[in-house]
Each structure stands twice: as structure tokens, then as C-alpha cells.
Enzyme design. Structure first.
Site, PDB file in Angstrom:
ATOM      1  N   ARG A 150      -6.158   1.646  18.268  1.00 15.38           N
ATOM      2  CA  ARG A 150      -5.921   0.200  18.106  1.00 15.38           C
ATOM      3  C   ARG A 150      -5.634  -0.513  19.422  1.00 15.38           C
ATOM      4  O   ARG A 150      -5.874  -1.718  19.527  1.00 15.38           O
ATOM      5  CB  ARG A 150      -4.796  -0.047  17.096  1.00 15.38           C
ATOM      6  CG  ARG A 150      -5.264   0.232  15.686  1.00 15.38           C
ATOM      7  CD  ARG A 150      -4.240  -0.069  14.626  1.00 15.38           C
ATOM      8  NE  ARG A 150      -4.882   0.023  13.315  1.00 15.38           N
ATOM      9  CZ  ARG A 150      -4.242   0.147  12.163  1.00 15.38           C
ATOM     10  NH1 ARG A 150      -2.916   0.198  12.142  1.00 15.38           N
ATOM     11  NH2 ARG A 150      -4.916   0.212  11.032  1.00 15.38           N
TER      12      ARG A 150
ATOM     13  N   ASP B 187       2.303  -1.008  11.773  1.00 19.41           N
ATOM     14  CA  ASP B 187       0.952  -1.436  11.381  1.00 19.41           C
ATOM     15  C   ASP B 187       0.634  -2.862  11.808  1.00 19.41           C
ATOM     16  O   ASP B 187      -0.486  -3.341  11.589  1.00 19.41           O
ATOM     17  CB  ASP B 187       0.793  -1.326   9.862  1.00 19.41           C
ATOM     18  CG  ASP B 187       0.691   0.130   9.425  1.00 19.41           C
ATOM     19  OD1 ASP B 187       0.344   0.992  10.271  1.00 19.41           O
ATOM     20  OD2 ASP B 187       0.967   0.412   8.251  1.00 19.41           O
TER      21      ASP B 187
ATOM     22  N   GLY C 123      -4.858   8.042   5.690  1.00 23.59           N
ATOM     23  CA  GLY C 123      -3.965   9.021   6.308  1.00 23.59           C
ATOM     24  C   GLY C 123      -2.738   9.254   5.449  1.00 23.59           C
ATOM     25  O   GLY C 123      -2.236  10.389   5.347  1.00 23.59           O
TER      26      GLY C 123
ATOM     27  N   ARG D 113      -7.276  -3.373   9.857  1.00 23.21           N
ATOM     28  CA  ARG D 113      -6.285  -4.276  10.467  1.00 23.21           C
ATOM     29  C   ARG D 113      -6.832  -4.942  11.745  1.00 23.21           C
ATOM     30  O   ARG D 113      -6.443  -6.047  12.079  1.00 23.21           O
ATOM     31  CB  ARG D 113      -4.969  -3.545  10.732  1.00 23.21           C
ATOM     32  CG  ARG D 113      -4.342  -3.036   9.439  1.00 23.21           C
ATOM     33  CD  ARG D 113      -2.866  -2.765   9.541  1.00 23.21           C
ATOM     34  NE  ARG D 113      -2.445  -1.872   8.473  1.00 23.21           N
ATOM     35  CZ  ARG D 113      -2.167  -2.250   7.226  1.00 23.21           C
ATOM     36  NH1 ARG D 113      -2.260  -3.512   6.875  1.00 23.21           N
ATOM     37  NH2 ARG D 113      -1.802  -1.364   6.324  1.00 23.21           N
TER      38      ARG D 113
ATOM     39  N   GLN E  30       4.860   9.115   7.316  1.00 25.79           N
ATOM     40  CA  GLN E  30       3.926   9.965   6.572  1.00 25.79           C
ATOM     41  C   GLN E  30       4.347  11.428   6.682  1.00 25.79           C
ATOM     42  O   GLN E  30       4.361  12.154   5.689  1.00 25.79           O
ATOM     43  CB  GLN E  30       2.507   9.790   7.113  1.00 25.79           C
ATOM     44  CG  GLN E  30       1.954   8.404   6.836  1.00 25.79           C
ATOM     45  CD  GLN E  30       0.544   8.202   7.343  1.00 25.79           C
ATOM     46  OE1 GLN E  30       0.002   9.052   8.052  1.00 25.79           O
ATOM     47  NE2 GLN E  30      -0.048   7.087   6.990  1.00 25.79           N
TER      48      GLN E  30
ATOM     49  N   LYS F 219       0.834  -1.213   0.000  1.00 25.17           N
ATOM     50  CA  LYS F 219       0.000   0.000   0.000  1.00 25.17           C
ATOM     51  C   LYS F 219       0.867   1.261   0.000  1.00 25.17           C
ATOM     52  O   LYS F 219       0.627   2.179  -0.784  1.00 25.17           O
ATOM     53  CB  LYS F 219      -0.916  -0.032   1.233  1.00 25.17           C
ATOM     54  CG  LYS F 219      -1.847   1.162   1.355  1.00 25.17           C
ATOM     55  CD  LYS F 219      -3.119   0.802   2.080  1.00 25.17           C
ATOM     56  CE  LYS F 219      -2.931   0.658   3.576  1.00 25.17           C
ATOM     57  NZ  LYS F 219      -2.788   1.962   4.265  1.00 25.17           N
ATOM     58  N   SER F 220       1.874   1.292   0.860  1.00 30.32           N
ATOM     59  CA  SER F 220       2.716   2.496   0.942  1.00 30.32           C
ATOM     60  C   SER F 220       3.414   2.768  -0.383  1.00 30.32           C
ATOM     61  O   SER F 220       3.501   3.915  -0.842  1.00 30.32           O
ATOM     62  CB  SER F 220       3.793   2.309   2.012  1.00 30.32           C
ATOM     63  OG  SER F 220       3.212   2.246   3.280  1.00 30.32           O
TER      64      SER F 220
ATOM     65  N   ARG G  95      -8.387  12.162  12.605  1.00 29.66           N
ATOM     66  CA  ARG G  95      -6.949  11.891  12.796  1.00 29.66           C
ATOM     67  C   ARG G  95      -6.123  13.177  12.829  1.00 29.66           C
ATOM     68  O   ARG G  95      -6.453  14.168  12.180  1.00 29.66           O
ATOM     69  CB  ARG G  95      -6.474  10.921  11.716  1.00 29.66           C
ATOM     70  CG  ARG G  95      -7.176   9.576  11.918  1.00 29.66           C
ATOM     71  CD  ARG G  95      -6.694   8.509  11.005  1.00 29.66           C
ATOM     72  NE  ARG G  95      -5.302   8.178  11.247  1.00 29.66           N
ATOM     73  CZ  ARG G  95      -4.608   7.392  10.451  1.00 29.66           C
ATOM     74  NH1 ARG G  95      -5.159   6.887   9.374  1.00 29.66           N
ATOM     75  NH2 ARG G  95      -3.341   7.124  10.734  1.00 29.66           N
TER      76      ARG G  95
ATOM     77  N   ARG H 144       2.908   5.940  -3.203  1.00 24.76           N
ATOM     78  CA  ARG H 144       4.063   6.756  -3.615  1.00 24.76           C
ATOM     79  C   ARG H 144       4.293   6.666  -5.118  1.00 24.76           C
ATOM     80  O   ARG H 144       4.706   7.647  -5.749  1.00 24.76           O
ATOM     81  CB  ARG H 144       5.306   6.325  -2.837  1.00 24.76           C
ATOM     82  CG  ARG H 144       5.249   6.808  -1.367  1.00 24.76           C
ATOM     83  CD  ARG H 144       6.144   5.961  -0.500  1.00 24.76           C
ATOM     84  NE  ARG H 144       6.282   6.471   0.870  1.00 24.76           N
ATOM     85  CZ  ARG H 144       5.370   6.281   1.846  1.00 24.76           C
ATOM     86  NH1 ARG H 144       4.259   5.629   1.610  1.00 24.76           N
ATOM     87  NH2 ARG H 144       5.607   6.761   3.062  1.00 24.76           N
TER      88      ARG H 144
HETATM   89  C1  S3P Z   1       2.623   4.807   6.269  1.00 23.77           C
HETATM   90  C2  S3P Z   1       3.228   5.122   7.444  1.00 23.77           C
HETATM   91  C3  S3P Z   1       2.723   4.703   8.762  1.00 23.77           C
HETATM   92  C4  S3P Z   1       1.698   3.581   8.658  1.00 23.77           C
HETATM   93  C5  S3P Z   1       0.725   3.810   7.548  1.00 23.77           C
HETATM   94  C6  S3P Z   1       1.419   3.943   6.213  1.00 23.77           C
HETATM   95  C7  S3P Z   1       3.194   5.316   5.004  1.00 23.77           C
HETATM   96  O1  S3P Z   1       2.124   5.815   9.402  1.00 23.77           O
HETATM   97  O2  S3P Z   1       1.017   3.422   9.877  1.00 23.77           O
HETATM   98  O3  S3P Z   1      -0.204   2.742   7.465  1.00 23.77           O
HETATM   99  O4  S3P Z   1       2.832   4.819   3.932  1.00 23.77           O
HETATM  100  O5  S3P Z   1       4.027   6.235   5.087  1.00 23.77           O
HETATM  101  P1  S3P Z   1       3.010   6.852  10.279  1.00 23.77           P
HETATM  102  O6  S3P Z   1       4.184   7.127   9.471  1.00 23.77           O
HETATM  103  O7  S3P Z   1       2.165   8.057  10.478  1.00 23.77           O
HETATM  104  O8  S3P Z   1       3.303   6.127  11.560  1.00 23.77           O
END
Ligand code: S3P
Length: 435
Positions: free
Chosen positions: A346, A315, A95, A387, A169, A22-23, A123, A27
Site C-alpha cells: 500500500r 486499514d 487474509g 482500499r 489476525q 468486515k472484521s 501474503r 468473526r
Molecule cells: C483484521 C486485522 C488487520 C486488518 C485486516 C482485518 C482483522 O490485519 O488489516 O483488514 O479482522 O483481524 P492485521 O491484524 O494482520 O494487521
């Protein structure tokens, strides 16, 4: 509303592939849109979160061709080629989309409004707004929460910024804004967090340095479109891994999973609890390390989880709580306060569901102590958090009776096909519309 009905199951030998990371998928869309030329993406995660990002960039004039679910071409428009969206950009549950896009959008000449669903609207966004305002951005929020109105047309300047919380993030948000800033931006992190943004920027020809928690980038560089092969998501693989570990006689291979060392805390923690996890066929796919992960049934023993691993497994704590609940003895988690501001609180969500299934757990502000036992059947709430829903589905596979997990629609935000993949493993997870 959809619920999962999970039956106690038998997992044996299986070879499975889980969907893309996903990350990295977010990107690839964001950086691909800002690059000069085309970015070819394979292994893309076509989940609701990533599709929200895709739609947002289409609404800002980026031509994104979807050849099939997992293969896309993003025809980049360059750093200054986005066009004003006709409407508010709705980022759903994500987020990552909101924080990363805030960084991009404060570098534009036009205003944008970012909204999200009920969970995202609660959030904290101040952690992204504060550094962006220091760079010269102007952002209006609802007391630090979405919706965010990002006012364009402000000149950005480079900053040196120490992140108060370890957050990939927020780090990525600043690095993206830094592309529009004059001068060199330096971000210091209190603990190492996932570095997919840094790796992808480097793969696109950007000069970016990263060492010992200090990331530095010169503004106003050109990104060049590239080929991105998205590996399978270790965060999704973690559910399959634990189902195999907790089963009686399982040997499961999960193929082509991203094993970037900034993400592998879950493997280290499971191994420390006694899990038999090994990495095979290691290779580098583009700019990210991948491997096949082999997991075998194991007896878990509780212990103290190393807080230094928290940001590398951020996560995976819902599934790690289930591992702890199935382990012999007590497991102590500390330094996990960030879990309270994820898609749900969580720690609270897991504590409530675990108690329903007969497991003893003591919560503190930033930790938990879980005493292992066996799961009874029961009805648990996911709080609409993907999750939490999947973690309790794994608990249900080894419970003494059927487990119902309520409100699991958001599993689509990260792991489309979860129930089908669990069934190839032998775990009966039936997704049904709530009566
Ligand atoms: C993510 C960073 C994490 C993670 C999120 C995805 C990302 O959050 O919990 O599911 O893709 O950069 P944080 O960086 O805010 O902890």
C-alpha cells in the site's frame, strides 16, 4: 475489469449508512459456527470476503440461513462438530479468513487445504504458522505462503506467545486454536490491535482476560450462540468522512458506526490534521460501542502522524495518505511497514498513484513524507486493492480534472454499494467495464 470514473464533485449535507463491519462479520460466522446453539446476526456485511468465509463453513457442514443480505442464522455445531470439506476452501482475497480459519482448522480431526486469489497467495502466513506449530499443529505451505494444508488430528497445547508484529489476525488465530488446546494460552501484543475476537468470545460466555497487551484464555471452553448486531464499518466510513472533510461546504452524518477504541485511530489522526469530526448518539450495540459520526468540511494541516496510532488505524492509511496530500504542508508517516504486506504494497501503490495526480511523496521502507498540494486529473492503478481504489476515488472528488481508477472489482470484498453511497453524498463515481 471494472474502472471507476470520478468527476470533481460538490458534497453538501447528507445522512448516509455504510455497510457492516468486515472484521466483526467474519468473526460472527466463525465463532457462531463453533458455538453450541444458534447465533442470530444482523447488520452482516455481505461482501465477497465475508461470503467466502460463509461458504467455507457451509462446506464444513454448518447450516447457515440467510434471511436477507444482512440477517443470518448460524446454527452452530460446537467446537467438534465441523465435518471434512469435500474440496479445497477458497478464501478469495481475505487474509482475515485465512489466518483465523487456520487457527480453527488445526484443532480438527481432518485435513483441510486453504487457497486464495493472486493477492492472498503472496501474503505472509508464517506469522500464523509459527505459533500454531508451537502449539503442536502441522501445516504445510508454499514457503510460508498459501496454499496452506492444515493437517488435522494433532493434539494442541497451550502456549505463551509474544507476537513479533502487532496483528489482530494472528492474535485471533492463536486464540481460536487455544480453544482446542489443553491449558491456558497467553498472547502478548507489542501494540494494541482490534479486540473484536475477545469481545465476541466473552459475549458467547467464554472466560477470557485482556489487559495491558496480555490476553489469556483457558482451552476447551464451550461457546454459546448469541445475538450479534454488527455495526457499520468505520474502515468504510473513513472514505465518506474524507470526502466530506475535503469538500467545500459539507456536513455529513454517518449513522451507527462501530467506534471500538481499538479501531478509532483514523478519527484521532484526522482530528490531529485539523478535521472537524464529532461522535453523536454513542451507545453500545451488543458487545461493541457505536456512534453516529458527524463530519464537516475542514482545512487540513500536515504534521507528524503519531506512530502509536498505527495499529489502531491499520486499514485507513490509503485514505489518510489522501488526507495528507490535500493538507497544507508536509505530513510524515512512520512505523507503517505492515502496509507493504496488505492486499497490495500500500505504500508503493499510494506513492505511485499520488505522483500521477501531481502530489510529491517520498517513500521509505516503513514510512512516507507527503507534501500537500492539489490533485490533477489522471489515470491511477489500484493494483486490485479495494482500499487503494476507494482512496483514489475520494481524491478524484476534489481533483481539478476527471480521475480514472483502474481495476476496482475488489471493492466488492469490503464495500458493496460504494459508488451508490458516494453518489448520495454528491460524488460522481461511475463504475464501468474497462473498454
Ligand atoms: C483484521 C486485522 C488487520 C486488518 C485486516 C482485518 C482483522 O490485519 O488489516 O483488514 O479482522 O483481524 P492485521 O491484524 O494482520 O494487521
Amino acid at each position: 475489469m471494472i474502472d471507476f470514473h470520478v468527476e470533481p464533485s460538490i458534497v453538501r449535507q447528507a445522512k448516509v449508512t455504510v455497510p457492516g463491519d468486515k472484521s466483526i462479520s467474519h468473526r460472527a460466522l466463525i465463532l457462531g459456527s463453533l458455538a453450541a446453539g444458534a447465533t442470530e446476526i444482523s447488520g452482516f456485511l455481505a461482501s465477497e470476503d465475508c461470503l467466502a468465509t460463509l461458504t467455507a463453513f457451509r462446506n464444513m457442514g454448518v447450516r447457515i440461513e440467510q434471511h436477507d443480505d444482512v440477517t443470518l442464522t448460524v446454527n452452530g455445531v460446537g467446537l467438534h462438530g465441523l465435518t471434512p470439506p469435500a474440496k479445497t476452501l477458497d478464501l478469495g482475497n481475505s487474509g482475515t479468513a485465512m489466518r483465523l480459519m487456520a487457527g480453527v482448522l488445526c484443532g480438527q480431526s481432518f485435513d483441510t487445504t486453504l487457497t486464495g486469489d493472486e493477492s492472498l497467495s503472496k501474503r505472509p502466513m508464517r506469522r500464523a504458522i509459527t505459533p500454531l506449530e508451537q502449539m503442536g499443529a502441522r501445516i504445510t505451505s508454499d514457503d510460508g505462503k498459501p496454499p496452506l494444508v492444515i493437517h488435522g488430528g494433532h493434539r494442541l497445547n497451550a502456549i505463551d506467545y509474544s507476537l513479533p508484529v502487532a496483528s489482530a489476525q494472528v492474535k485471533s488465530c492463536i486464540l481460536l486454536a487455544a480453544l482446542y488446546a489443553k491449558g491456558r494460552t497467553v498472547v502478548f501484543e507489542p501494540a494494541v490491535t482490534r479486540d473484536h475476537t475477545e469481545r465476541m468470545l466473552a459475549a458467547m460466555g467464554v472466560d477470557i482476560q485482556s489487559a495491558a497487551g496480555r490476553i489469556s484464555i483457558e482451552g476447551r471452553q464451550t461457546l454459546t450462540g448469541t445475538r450479534i448486531q454488527v455495526p457499520a464499518d468505520l474502515s468504510s466510513a473513513a472514505f465518506v468522512m474524507l470526502a466530506a472533510i475535503l469538500a467545500d461546504d459539507a456536513d455529513v452524518l454517518i449513522t451507527n458506526v462501530g467506534v471500538n477504541p481499538t479501531r478509532t485511530g483514523v478519527i484521532d489522526i484526522l482530528r490531529a490534521l485539523g478535521a472537524d469530526v464529532s461522535l453523536e448518539n454513542r451507545q453500545t450495540l451488543g458487545h461493541e460501542p457505536v456512534a453516529d459520526i458527524r463530519v464537516r468540511s475542514s482545512t487540513l494541516r500536515g504534521g507528524r502522524v503519531d506512530p502509536a496510532l498505527v495499529s489502531l488505524a491499520i486499514d485507513e492509511f490509503p485514505v489518510l495518505f489522501v488526507a495528507a496530500a490535500a493538507a497544507e504542508g508536509k505530513t510524515t508517516f512512520t512505523g507503517i511497514g505492515e502496509l507493504r504486506v496488505k492486499e497490495s504494497d500500500r505504500i508503493a501503490a499510494m506513492a505511485s498513484g499520488l505522483r500521477t495526480l501531481g502530489i510529491a511523496i517520498e517513500e521509505s521502507d516503513d514510512g512516507a513524507i507527503i507534501t500537500g498540494g492539489s490533485f490533477s486529473g489522471g489515470v491511477v492503478e489500484s493494483l486490485a486493492d479495494h482500499r487503494i481504489a476507494m482512496a483514489f476515488a475520494v481524491a478524484g472528488s476534489v481533483a481539478t480534472g476527471p480521475v480514472t481508477v483502474r481495476d476496482v472489482d475488489n471493492v466488492q470484498t469490503s464495500f458493496p454499494g460504494f459508488s451508490e453511497i458516494m453518489s448520495t453524498l454528491g460524488v460522481s463515481v461511475c463504475a464501468e467495464q474497462d473498454a
